[in-house]
Design a protein around this motif. Structure first.
Motif, PDB file in Angstrom:
ATOM      1  N   LYS A   1       1.242  -1.320   0.533  1.00  0.00           N
ATOM      2  CA  LYS A   1       0.061  -0.013   0.210  1.00  0.00           C
ATOM      3  C   LYS A   1       0.888   1.471   0.174  1.00  0.00           C
ATOM      4  N   VAL A   2       0.609   2.231  -0.803  1.00  0.00           N
ATOM      5  CA  VAL A   2       1.258   3.526  -0.652  1.00  0.00           C
ATOM      6  C   VAL A   2       1.261   4.086   0.439  1.00  0.00           C
ATOM      7  N   VAL A   3       1.617   4.594   1.466  1.00  0.00           N
ATOM      8  CA  VAL A   3       1.811   5.681   2.373  1.00  0.00           C
ATOM      9  C   VAL A   3       2.436   6.839   2.391  1.00  0.00           C
ATOM     10  N   GLU A   4       2.861   7.407   1.269  1.00  0.00           N
ATOM     11  CA  GLU A   4       3.997   8.787   1.130  1.00  0.00           C
ATOM     12  C   GLU A   4       4.242   8.777  -0.076  1.00  0.00           C
ATOM     13  N   GLN A   5       3.429   9.968  -0.703  1.00  0.00           N
ATOM     14  CA  GLN A   5       4.082  10.449  -2.130  1.00  0.00           C
ATOM     15  C   GLN A   5       5.098  11.932  -2.203  1.00  0.00           C
ATOM     16  N   ALA A   6       5.785  11.858  -2.800  1.00  0.00           N
ATOM     17  CA  ALA A   6       5.933  12.961  -2.311  1.00  0.00           C
ATOM     18  C   ALA A   6       6.401  13.759  -4.382  1.00  0.00           C
ATOM     19  N   PRO A   7       5.539  14.500  -5.413  1.00  0.00           N
ATOM     20  CA  PRO A   7       5.607  14.850  -6.328  1.00  0.00           C
ATOM     21  C   PRO A   7       7.088  15.109  -7.435  1.00  0.00           C
ATOM     22  N   LEU A   8       7.889  14.136  -8.002  1.00  0.00           N
ATOM     23  CA  LEU A   8       8.707  14.431  -9.122  1.00  0.00           C
ATOM     24  C   LEU A   8       9.870  14.119  -7.713  1.00  0.00           C
ATOM     25  N   SER A   9       9.599  13.249  -6.661  1.00  0.00           N
ATOM     26  CA  SER A   9      10.900  13.000  -5.410  1.00  0.00           C
ATOM     27  C   SER A   9      10.785  11.870  -5.587  1.00  0.00           C
ATOM     28  N   HIS A  10       9.538  11.088  -4.720  1.00  0.00           N
ATOM     29  CA  HIS A  10       9.897   9.635  -4.536  1.00  0.00           C
ATOM     30  C   HIS A  10       8.373   9.405  -4.035  1.00  0.00           C
ATOM     31  N   THR A  11       7.885   8.070  -3.558  1.00  0.00           N
ATOM     32  CA  THR A  11       6.864   7.277  -3.722  1.00  0.00           C
ATOM     33  C   THR A  11       7.193   6.602  -2.606  1.00  0.00           C
ATOM     34  N   SER A  12       6.166   6.084  -1.649  1.00  0.00           N
ATOM     35  CA  SER A  12       6.539   4.870  -0.083  1.00  0.00           C
ATOM     36  C   SER A  12       5.340   4.422  -0.512  1.00  0.00           C
ATOM     37  N   PHE A  13       6.433   2.647   0.097  1.00  0.00           N
ATOM     38  CA  PHE A  13       4.904   1.700   0.323  1.00  0.00           C
ATOM     39  C   PHE A  13       5.530   1.072   1.670  1.00  0.00           C
ATOM     40  N   GLU A  14       4.451   0.533   1.602  1.00  0.00           N
ATOM     41  CA  GLU A  14       4.423  -0.556   2.794  1.00  0.00           C
ATOM     42  C   GLU A  14       3.741  -1.870   2.592  1.00  0.00           C
ATOM     43  N   LYS A  15       4.082  -2.584   3.884  1.00  0.00           N
ATOM     44  CA  LYS A  15       3.651  -4.195   3.267  1.00  0.00           C
ATOM     45  C   LYS A  15       2.099  -4.278   4.029  1.00  0.00           C
ATOM     46  N   PHE A  16       1.304  -4.915   3.065  1.00  0.00           N
ATOM     47  CA  PHE A  16      -0.567  -5.058   3.454  1.00  0.00           C
ATOM     48  C   PHE A  16      -0.594  -5.949   3.993  1.00  0.00           C
ATOM     49  N   ALA A  17      -0.726  -6.261   5.734  1.00  0.00           N
ATOM     50  CA  ALA A  17      -0.428  -7.014   6.068  1.00  0.00           C
ATOM     51  C   ALA A  17      -1.436  -8.357   5.765  1.00  0.00           C
ATOM     52  N   ALA A  18      -2.482  -7.273   5.301  1.00  0.00           N
ATOM     53  CA  ALA A  18      -3.929  -8.700   5.274  1.00  0.00           C
ATOM     54  C   ALA A  18      -4.074  -9.104   4.185  1.00  0.00           C
ATOM     55  N   TYR A  19      -3.192  -8.505   3.433  1.00  0.00           N
ATOM     56  CA  TYR A  19      -3.292  -9.619   1.377  1.00  0.00           C
ATOM     57  C   TYR A  19      -2.838 -10.997   1.389  1.00  0.00           C
ATOM     58  N   ASN A  20      -3.309 -12.031   1.698  1.00  0.00           N
ATOM     59  CA  ASN A  20      -3.485 -12.726   1.285  1.00  0.00           C
ATOM     60  C   ASN A  20      -3.605 -13.826  -0.225  1.00  0.00           C
ATOM     61  N   GLY A  21      -3.318 -13.063  -0.836  1.00  0.00           N
ATOM     62  CA  GLY A  21      -2.873 -13.623  -2.350  1.00  0.00           C
ATOM     63  C   GLY A  21      -1.847 -14.553  -3.266  1.00  0.00           C
ATOM     64  N   PRO A  22      -1.558 -14.686  -4.233  1.00  0.00           N
ATOM     65  CA  PRO A  22      -0.221 -15.279  -4.669  1.00  0.00           C
ATOM     66  C   PRO A  22       0.996 -14.657  -4.491  1.00  0.00           C
ATOM     67  N   ARG A  23       1.279 -13.602  -3.881  1.00  0.00           N
ATOM     68  CA  ARG A  23       2.155 -12.973  -4.477  1.00  0.00           C
ATOM     69  C   ARG A  23       2.327 -12.169  -3.045  1.00  0.00           C
ATOM     70  N   PRO A  24       2.696 -12.229  -2.300  1.00  0.00           N
ATOM     71  CA  PRO A  24       2.784 -11.634  -0.892  1.00  0.00           C
ATOM     72  C   PRO A  24       4.141 -10.814  -0.579  1.00  0.00           C
ATOM     73  N   ALA A  25       4.037  -8.880  -0.136  1.00  0.00           N
ATOM     74  CA  ALA A  25       5.012  -8.778  -0.374  1.00  0.00           C
ATOM     75  C   ALA A  25       6.582  -9.210   0.722  1.00  0.00           C
ATOM     76  N   ALA A  26       7.852  -9.182   0.245  1.00  0.00           N
ATOM     77  CA  ALA A  26       8.853  -9.517   1.018  1.00  0.00           C
ATOM     78  C   ALA A  26       9.258  -8.794   1.311  1.00  0.00           C
ATOM     79  N   TYR A  27       8.939  -7.350   1.289  1.00  0.00           N
ATOM     80  CA  TYR A  27       9.889  -6.660   2.078  1.00  0.00           C
ATOM     81  C   TYR A  27       8.417  -5.700   3.170  1.00  0.00           C
ATOM     82  N   ASP A  28       8.971  -5.195   4.170  1.00  0.00           N
ATOM     83  CA  ASP A  28       8.169  -4.123   4.784  1.00  0.00           C
ATOM     84  C   ASP A  28       7.882  -2.643   4.378  1.00  0.00           C
TER      85      ASP A  28
END
Length: 531
Positions: free
Chosen positions: A208-235
């Motif tokens: 899930k996206v948790v932070e945006q800075a246009p033309l700089s960066h986008t930050s993501f975090e692992k979605f703990a409730a995800y139960n699909g075929p390819r879970p996040a490997a990074y926090d």
């Protein structure tokens, strides 16, 4: 390459931007900074830093965007009913429990048990119907509309967590095509599409996206409730938007690189990075530099003139000089390195004498051409070869280089022009031959009708053949029809590639595994793992 692919797609397909504006996120947003972020996740096993060579300040609406950054991020945040391998597009279940039979005119899907949106609400059949109703709505006419409208009649609810697709005819690429329609939550976006456009991301994917800075960066975090075929490997993941090549390469260079992976790597920097211990791979795909002719502007209404100008271009020299060897001359409308390609009747191999003869046959003498181009370094290097070839056959050529947004704003306003040279890549959406062609040639395409003004009997015949090929279920007959279509497109040469460019990705093999180069912009980290 710089930002040209995503910017040109945005203009070609009528995207709006939110450049310079803060995005509408429920979390606190970082201030807009320069092209590179000073925020770091570090290099621990729980975090990853990636560098993307495109801006993150364009639309984040999954049904509308062709932004390279947004589309890559969306693959990690949203899901389709059927997902696909990022390179081969081989289907596997996404939000659906299973991949259904796709040989008839009905496909039935049951949703994955326990699938949730990032806000904790359950994914339901209403969300699927809601998303596809918009995709099929002619008035909405979203970017992906033409990828579905020819073959999909409707999507209807058959239960709280089940839906049925009703097809107009059996469509051989249905499972691949479904991959480009990301399901969106009705309770979040109904009547609020501007929020999606502006950057609000509420999906069901592993991150899930948790932070945006246009033309700089986008930050993501692992979605703990995800139960699909390819879970996040990074926090956590930090994706930096670095459009300029030099700082992008620097971020993946050195003994202690700032990032574990970076895409859009220039071929000229590959050896340097390999010597520094990075893995660098290049992939063939749909990225191409193409010419678009205004068929309402004489003499470009004559296909012989259009053919002549293609035959006058030394494509091998363009690959060598403009692409530093990382590319392929276009001998067909689809990249000859792709399985779905077939040689076209007009191969446009460099032949200046044939170019002169075609101009004579067309009755055209003393031709002067203004070639309008976008202003990226890749295009600038390539169009020098075009001008050299045209000048050599007596065609006086003027290059008119403009900012991408400025050029296509003029075209959107109906400005007259002769020929445009720019870049594009439909493979972000899929790799079946119908999609790779329909992205450019379609009755509702702004490229075909508004820019090229290609609407007469020749256009209607070409589009009818395309529809016939798409509806053919016999593979051998479909292959034959696709060959006829590729021949017809080469003979018309209204919108046609000159060269296909390879795209490079570099990563630190001591820090990350499970990644591959892909033939379209962006990265895919749903199979990545820390080393």
């Amino acid at each position: 390459m710089s930002q040209s692919p995503s910017l040109s797609r945005r203009q070609l397909l009528r995207y709006s931007t939110f450049a310079g504006a803060a995005l509408a996120f429920p979390t606190v947003l970082a201030a807009c900074g320069g092209p590179a972020s000073t925020n770091k996740t570090g290099a621990s096993a729980g975090s990853l830093t990636a560098v993307i060579g495109y801006g993150n300040n364009q639309t984040w609406d999954p049904l509308q965007t062709a932004s390279a950054f947004s589309m890559a991020a969306i693959l990690h945040c949203y899901e389709s009913l059927v997902e696909g391998d990022p390179v081969t597009r081989a289907p596997f279940p996404g939000l659906a429990k299973a991949v259904p039979d796709a040989t008839g005119t009905s496909m039935k899907f049951d949703l994955r048990d326990g699938a949730q949106w990032h806000d904790g609400q359950p994914v339901t059949a209403d969300d699927v119907v809601f998303t596809y109703a918009r995709a099929l709505d002619e008035k909405e006419n979203v970017l992906i509309h033409s990828f579905f409208s020819t073959w999909l009649k409707e999507v209807r609810k058959t239960g709280d967590r089940s839906v049925e697709f009703v097809l107009k005819f059996p469509f051989p690429y249905a499972l691949q095509r479904i991959q480009c329609c990301k399901i969106m939550p009705k309770h979040v976006f109904e009547g609020k599409w501007d929020e999606a456009k502006g950057g609000k991301v509420v999906g069901s994917g592993p991150y899930k996206v948790v932070e945006q800075a246009p033309l700089s960066h986008t930050s993501f975090e692992k979605f703990a409730a995800y139960n699909g075929p390819r879970p996040a490997a990074y926090d956590k993941m930090l994706w930096k938007s670095i459009v300029d090549a030099a700082p992008r390469v620097a971020a993946i260079s050195g003994a202690k690189p700032d990032a574990q992976i970076a895409e859009n790597i220039p071929a000229a920097n590959a050896d340097q990075l390999r010597k520094a211990g990075r893995t660098v791979e290049f992939a063939d795909g749909g990225n191409n530099l193409f010419l678009l002719f205004n068929t309402a502007h004489a003499p470009f209404d004559k296909n012989l003139v259009r053919q002549a100008l293609h035959y006058a271009i030394d494509k091998k020299k363009m690959v060598e000089i403009g692409l530093k060897g990382a590319g392929t001359p276009a001998t067909s409308f689809i990249n000859p390195k792709l399985p779905s390609s077939q040689p076209a009747s007009q191969d446009f191999a460099y032949n200046p004498e044939k170019a002169k003869e075609l101009l004579r046959q067309a009755g055209v003498t003393d031709l002067a051409v203004t070639l309008s181009t976008t202003n990226t370094s890749l295009v600038a290097d390539c169009v020098k070869v075009i001008k050299e070839g045209w000048d050599a056959i007596g065609v006086r050529t003027t290059l008119d280089s403009q900012d991408t947004k400025a050029l296509f704003s003029k075209l959107d306003a109906g400005a007259d022009f002769q020929v445009v040279a720019t870049t594009n890549n439909p493979m972000q959406f899929g790799n079946d031959p119908d999609l790779l062609i329909r992205y450019y040639y379609d009755a509702k395409s702004i490229l075909t009708s508004k820019y090229a003004r290609f609407t007469g009997p020749d256009a209607q015949s070409l589009l009818a053949l395309q529809d016939q090929a798409a509806a053919e279920t016999d593979e051998a007959k479909r292959t034959t029809l696709n060959k006829q279509l590729l021949d017809r497109i080469s003979e018309q040469a209204v919108i046609y590639p000159v060269v296909f460019t390879q795209l490079g990705t570099a990563w630190d093999p001591k820090a990350i595994s499970g990644v591959r180069a892909q033939g379209y912009p962006g990265i895919y980290l749903n199979q990545a793992k820390p080393v």
